[in-house]
Scaffold this motif. Structure first.
Motif, mmCIF file in Angstrom:
data_model
loop_
_atom_site.group_PDB
_atom_site.id
_atom_site.type_symbol
_atom_site.label_atom_id
_atom_site.label_comp_id
_atom_site.label_asym_id
_atom_site.label_seq_id
_atom_site.Cartn_x
_atom_site.Cartn_y
_atom_site.Cartn_z
ATOM 1 N N SER A 38 -10.024 -1.448 5.040
ATOM 2 C CA SER A 38 -9.165 -0.800 4.388
ATOM 3 C C SER A 38 -9.567 0.785 4.851
ATOM 4 C CB SER A 38 -9.191 -0.680 2.733
ATOM 5 O OG SER A 38 -8.843 -1.745 2.500
ATOM 6 N N GLY B 241 -5.303 2.671 2.547
ATOM 7 C CA GLY B 241 -4.446 2.351 3.854
ATOM 8 C C GLY B 241 -3.079 2.821 3.497
ATOM 9 N N ALA C 229 -5.722 -0.232 -2.571
ATOM 10 C CA ALA C 229 -6.884 -0.249 -1.628
ATOM 11 C C ALA C 229 -6.533 0.660 -0.486
ATOM 12 C CB ALA C 229 -6.910 -1.664 -0.705
ATOM 13 N N LYS D 113 0.842 -1.305 -0.062
ATOM 14 C CA LYS D 113 0.025 -0.185 -0.088
ATOM 15 C C LYS D 113 1.027 1.244 -0.122
ATOM 16 C CE LYS D 113 -4.322 -1.791 2.372
ATOM 17 N NZ LYS D 113 -5.196 -1.908 3.417
ATOM 18 N N SER E 68 -2.312 -2.490 7.232
ATOM 19 C CA SER E 68 -2.895 -3.598 7.032
ATOM 20 C C SER E 68 -3.566 -4.235 8.250
ATOM 21 C CB SER E 68 -2.570 -4.425 6.157
ATOM 22 O OG SER E 68 -3.080 -5.565 5.636
ATOM 23 N N ASP F 47 -7.825 1.038 8.325
ATOM 24 C CA ASP F 47 -6.526 1.121 8.030
ATOM 25 C C ASP F 47 -6.000 2.563 7.632
ATOM 26 O OD1 ASP F 47 -6.387 -1.464 8.453
ATOM 27 O OD2 ASP F 47 -6.108 -2.061 6.474
ATOM 28 N N GLU F 48 -6.869 3.122 6.619
ATOM 29 C CA GLU F 48 -6.259 4.321 6.217
ATOM 30 C C GLU F 48 -6.641 5.455 7.272
ATOM 31 O OE1 GLU F 48 -7.556 6.841 2.265
ATOM 32 O OE2 GLU F 48 -9.256 6.583 3.738
#
Length: 149
Positions: free
Chosen positions: A122, A100, A98, A59, A118, A125-126
């Motif tokens: 997602s 994140g 994705a 990512k 991760s 995560d972000e």
């Protein structure tokens, strides 16, 4: 600041994991890369899955490599699947479009690197990455607004 040094990368990773715990997220893994795509710090919560390090790096690597967040890459991948398949091959698998993967800039706008996360969905995560970048006084790019108010 013009480079992402080890102490700052470590603070980013710790802050990301802390935000995950505050959100009661699934165990997270966080990768912090410098602007050249080199891994500076990788940390994982106990119980984080065995593929999470590779996904977190992918990512962040995709974000640095393409100059946009992995959320923006995900949106573009839907419209250009052939190109993004080629991009994944060119990146030797270090590409995960994705949410994140968040670019990190200093207050002058200089690209320092990216944080990749991760472990949970997602969007969580972000948001953990965005919150961590803000906590250490840097600028997430692009700044995704609060996902849960």
């Amino acid at each position: 600041m013009t480079t992402l040094d080890l102490p700052t990368a470590d603070r980013l990773a710790e802050a990301t994991l802390r935000h995950g715990r505050r959100r009661h997220a699934a165990p997270l893994t966080v990768a912090v890369l410098d602007a050249g795509g080199h891994l500076v710090v990788l940390k994982r919560d106990d119980g984080s899955g065995i593929l999470r390090p590779q996904i977190a790096v992918a990512k962040a690597y995709g974000a640095v490599g393409m100059g946009m967040s992995s959320r923006a890459l995900a949106e573009r991948a839907e419209k250009q699947p052939v190109f993004f398949g080629t991009l994944a091959a060119a990146a030797d698998g270090r590409f995960a479009p994705a949410p994140g993967g968040v670019l990190v800039r200093d207050t002058d706008g200089t690209l320092l690197g990216a944080v990749g996360v991760s472990g949970d969905v997602s969007d969580v995560d972000e948001q953990c990455a965005v919150d961590a970048v803000l906590d250490v006084g840097l600028v997430p790019d692009p700044l995704a607004g609060p996902l849960d108010g």
